[in-house]
Design a protein around this motif. Sequence first.
Motif, PDB file in Angstrom:
ATOM      1  N   GLU A  81       5.619 -31.149   0.473  1.00 39.44           N
ATOM      2  CA  GLU A  81       5.025 -29.812   0.398  1.00 39.44           C
ATOM      3  C   GLU A  81       5.973 -28.802  -0.242  1.00 39.44           C
ATOM      4  O   GLU A  81       5.561 -28.012  -1.099  1.00 39.44           O
ATOM      5  CB  GLU A  81       4.638 -29.346   1.814  1.00 39.44           C
ATOM      6  N   TRP A  82       7.213 -28.804   0.195  1.00 36.39           N
ATOM      7  CA  TRP A  82       8.145 -27.752  -0.227  1.00 36.39           C
ATOM      8  C   TRP A  82       9.294 -28.248  -1.086  1.00 36.39           C
ATOM      9  O   TRP A  82      10.098 -27.435  -1.562  1.00 36.39           O
ATOM     10  CB  TRP A  82       8.726 -27.039   1.006  1.00 36.39           C
ATOM     11  N   ALA A 138       2.481 -26.638  -3.474  1.00 42.16           N
ATOM     12  CA  ALA A 138       2.548 -26.440  -2.023  1.00 42.16           C
ATOM     13  C   ALA A 138       1.142 -26.125  -1.527  1.00 42.16           C
ATOM     14  O   ALA A 138       0.834 -25.006  -1.106  1.00 42.16           O
ATOM     15  CB  ALA A 138       3.535 -25.325  -1.685  1.00 42.16           C
ATOM     16  N   ALA A 157       7.039 -32.415   4.762  1.00 33.66           N
ATOM     17  CA  ALA A 157       7.753 -31.199   4.376  1.00 33.66           C
ATOM     18  C   ALA A 157       8.400 -31.368   3.005  1.00 33.66           C
ATOM     19  O   ALA A 157       8.374 -30.440   2.178  1.00 33.66           O
ATOM     20  CB  ALA A 157       8.805 -30.851   5.421  1.00 33.66           C
ATOM     21  N   CYS A 172       2.643 -21.050  -4.787  1.00 34.44           N
ATOM     22  CA  CYS A 172       2.246 -22.280  -4.071  1.00 34.44           C
ATOM     23  C   CYS A 172       1.465 -23.210  -4.990  1.00 34.44           C
ATOM     24  O   CYS A 172       1.665 -24.436  -4.981  1.00 34.44           O
ATOM     25  CB  CYS A 172       1.414 -21.930  -2.836  1.00 34.44           C
ATOM     26  N   ALA A 185       2.321 -15.155  -3.634  1.00 32.69           N
ATOM     27  CA  ALA A 185       2.476 -16.319  -2.771  1.00 32.69           C
ATOM     28  C   ALA A 185       1.492 -17.425  -3.154  1.00 32.69           C
ATOM     29  O   ALA A 185       1.865 -18.607  -3.245  1.00 32.69           O
ATOM     30  CB  ALA A 185       2.286 -15.913  -1.310  1.00 32.69           C
ATOM     31  N   CYS A 190      -0.832 -26.993   1.043  1.00 27.29           N
ATOM     32  CA  CYS A 190      -1.133 -26.579   2.423  1.00 27.29           C
ATOM     33  C   CYS A 190      -0.668 -25.156   2.690  1.00 27.29           C
ATOM     34  O   CYS A 190      -1.357 -24.380   3.365  1.00 27.29           O
ATOM     35  CB  CYS A 190      -0.480 -27.545   3.418  1.00 27.29           C
ATOM     36  N   THR A 191       0.495 -24.805   2.162  1.00 25.50           N
ATOM     37  CA  THR A 191       1.006 -23.448   2.351  1.00 25.50           C
ATOM     38  C   THR A 191       0.097 -22.429   1.675  1.00 25.50           C
ATOM     39  O   THR A 191      -0.229 -21.382   2.250  1.00 25.50           O
ATOM     40  CB  THR A 191       2.430 -23.331   1.795  1.00 25.50           C
ATOM     41  N   LEU A 240      -3.000 -22.083   3.646  1.00 23.17           N
ATOM     42  CA  LEU A 240      -2.754 -21.322   4.874  1.00 23.17           C
ATOM     43  C   LEU A 240      -2.729 -19.826   4.597  1.00 23.17           C
ATOM     44  O   LEU A 240      -3.289 -19.032   5.362  1.00 23.17           O
ATOM     45  CB  LEU A 240      -1.435 -21.765   5.501  1.00 23.17           C
ATOM     46  N   VAL A 241      -2.093 -19.416   3.499  1.00 25.35           N
ATOM     47  CA  VAL A 241      -2.065 -18.003   3.132  1.00 25.35           C
ATOM     48  C   VAL A 241      -3.491 -17.479   2.942  1.00 25.35           C
ATOM     49  O   VAL A 241      -3.859 -16.420   3.449  1.00 25.35           O
ATOM     50  CB  VAL A 241      -1.237 -17.785   1.844  1.00 25.35           C
TER      51      VAL A 241
END
Length: 229
Positions: free
Chosen positions: A12-13, A171, A9, A166, A162, A173-174, A177-178
């Motif tokens: 990623e963020w 980011a 985490a 990212c 988004a 993976c985020t 995912l989007v």
Amino acid sequence: MGGAVRAWAREEWGPLHGVVRERLRERRWRAIPMTLAAVCLTAVLQYVQNQSWGYRFVQDIGSVRAEDPLWLALLRTPLSLFVPALDLPVWGALAQILLVFGIAELCLGRWRTLVIAYVVTLAGTLYARLGIALGPDSPLGLPASDARVVDTGPSAAVVGLAVYVCWRHRAWCTGALVIALMVVECVVEPNLAGKEHLAAIAAALALCAVTALRHRGGPGRFGAPATKS
């Protein structure tokens, strides 16, 4: 296990969270004036278009359809970012704008956020015309009836922003995912909105590529906070 998740985490963020926290600590809500204005404008347009006296007015100034003349669609596109779909709950659109536009404004600055939002929305608008011209027999095509369907409103801008944010802050993976969720949406419900979301993602990825080429070789460029605007 918990430590591995926390480490993931942070990786990623962490960079994104650091920029957002720093900007909000410096100026609080004053750091996102464009986002707050966009939320208020969307709420006002939603209220007006739900009145018998206001529906036609909002349609005339901010609703875009592929059957419209191109010059008129281009004229309406900037305001169409803030006209929520009538068949969806407005609180969802307001929450998306507050979260995604807010993070983008903090990380990218207000003018870059607006430009990216406009470009990805315009990509969806122009795709609708191309898809209808290709016809339903093409993998990228659309049925002629979609020419009368109103474009996606703020959702294409939200998706495109988004993906860009990212990418900008690693980011991965985020962002993936989007994109995956939008692909699944298009497969499960292959309508105009879903395909316009994919067009917005394609435009956002193109902007990412252009930015990367412009700043290739610049040390620490993408993780740095945006300049204030």
